[in-house]
Motif scaffolding. Structure first.
Motif, short mmCIF file in Angstrom:
data_model
loop_
_atom_site.label_atom_id
_atom_site.label_comp_id
_atom_site.label_asym_id
_atom_site.label_seq_id
_atom_site.Cartn_x
_atom_site.Cartn_y
_atom_site.Cartn_z
N ARG A 13 3.13 9.39 1.88
CA ARG A 13 3.69 8.81 2.67
C ARG A 13 4.96 10.16 3.09
O ARG A 13 4.97 10.63 4.56
N GLU A 17 4.24 11.56 7.44
CA GLU A 17 5.50 11.79 8.39
C GLU A 17 6.36 12.97 8.86
O GLU A 17 6.70 13.21 9.74
N THR A 39 -0.76 2.75 -0.91
CA THR A 39 -0.02 3.62 -1.34
C THR A 39 1.61 2.65 -0.49
O THR A 39 2.48 3.20 -0.34
N ILE A 41 1.27 3.34 3.52
CA ILE A 41 1.15 3.96 3.95
C ILE A 41 0.46 3.46 5.72
O ILE A 41 -0.89 3.40 5.27
#
Length: 333
Positions: A13, A17, A39, A41
């Motif tokens: 993650r 980002e 996850t 995500i």
């Protein structure tokens, strides 16, 4: 992503980002599942596979993030497979933070293969920032040092049943003593940490030793990881006490406790320096799982910019926050 458990999922993650593209994922119990499902995500179309060498050979990543194991003997094969296919590797393998003393031949082999293929292998994580960088900086503010002693703790519950069993949770004192007498244990996490501190401070290690002491429950304590109550008087975990002596004089000590926490306890990090002057630093209530992942992510540009080979955190530039996209911090190697 080589390993998509708790740490791998957080790192994935954080990387997305920071503008990274995840092109492959390798796991064990989650093979065949979408990475986005495991996850959380969104907008990641990768499916988790089981063969790291096949995935790296097909996807040709710039970097493999490895969160599968802690010790050289468990990660070496996978690390070499990635390096031989031209991928840089950064891992959370605690021994590999500085493994020249604990696994010199394996470290030399990884170093040679990485250099041959023009890539880098580094280990980072919580200990990089809080047990090496902060401590080396503290030492840099002293005129004379006799001893540096650290005390750190972590909660067994954060790492699942396998690690709880490794910490001998639930043993009687007699069972613990019998285990300790016959245990063939890999290097403690503290020893390579102190070796890294020594390297970062220009100290020469001449002797390393470890003592281990059990931590006993003072009251009945529930262990969620093992789904059992540990009665008062039985083992909640243990403390490894690592001592490193140097040719230049300073003695480095790290007391690291892994145990089941009772209510009100939290991860901590405290260091005392005896010398001129006496100094100390302390971090209370540390979210170790987050600092572990964020430290690794902030190291990524430095690893990609580093010279090829096995490069310890003692050789990298000082750890610092890397804002924005990772690509913005890259230079031509």
């Amino acid at each position: 992503m080589y390993g998509v458990g708790a740490m791998g999922s957080i790192i994935a993650r954080m990387l997305t980002e920071r503008g990274a593209e995840i092109v492959g994922a390798v796991g064990r119990s989650t093979i065949g599942k979408p990475l986005s499902e495991v996850t959380g995500i969104p907008n990641v179309t990768v499916t988790i596979e089981g063969d790291i060498e096949e995935v790296v050979q097909r996807t040709r990543p710039d970097l493999v993030v490895m969160t599968t194991a802690s010790y050289m003997e468990d990660v070496k094969e996978g690390v070499l497979a990635c390096l031989k296919h031209g991928a840089n590797v950064i891992s959370l393998a605690e021994e590999n933070l500085y493994s020249w003393h604990t696994s010199p031949e394996d470290t030399a082999e990884i170093d040679a293969v990485a250099k041959e293929h023009g890539v880098t292998y580094t280990c980072s994580g919580h200990q990089d920032g809080y047990w090496v960088q902060l401590v080396a900086t503290l030492m840099g503010t002293a005129h004379h040092i006799d001893e540096v002693r650290g005390r750190a703790s972590w909660n067994v519950e954060d790492f699942g049943p396998e690690l709880a069993r490794d910490q001998q949770v639930g043993d009687t004192l007699e069972e613990f003593a019998e285990w300790l007498r016959g245990a063939e244990r890999p290097p403690t996490f503290g020893r390579p940490t102190l070796h890294a501190v020594a390297a970062a401070s220009g100290l020469t290690v001449v002797e390393s030793s470890t003592a281990t002491e059990p931590v006993l429950a003072t009251e009945d304590t529930y262990c969620k990881a093992l789904e059992m109550t540990v009665p008062a008087g039985k083992v909640l975990g243990f403390t490894d006490i690592d001592t490193v002596r140097t040719a230049e004089g300073p003695v480095l000590v790290l007391e690291m406790t892994g145990k089941v926490y009772v209510e009100g306890q939290a991860d901590s990090n405290a260091w005392e320096l005896k010398g001129e002057p006496d100094l100390d630093l302390e971090n209370q209530v540390l979210p170790t799982h987050l600092t572990t992942c964020a430290t690794l992510v902030n190291r990524v540009p430095q690893v990609l910019n580093a010279e090829p080979g096995y490069v310890s955190v003692a050789e990298l530039p000082p750890l610092r926050f890397q804002p924005g996209n990772i690509a913005d911090h890259l230079t031509a190697r």
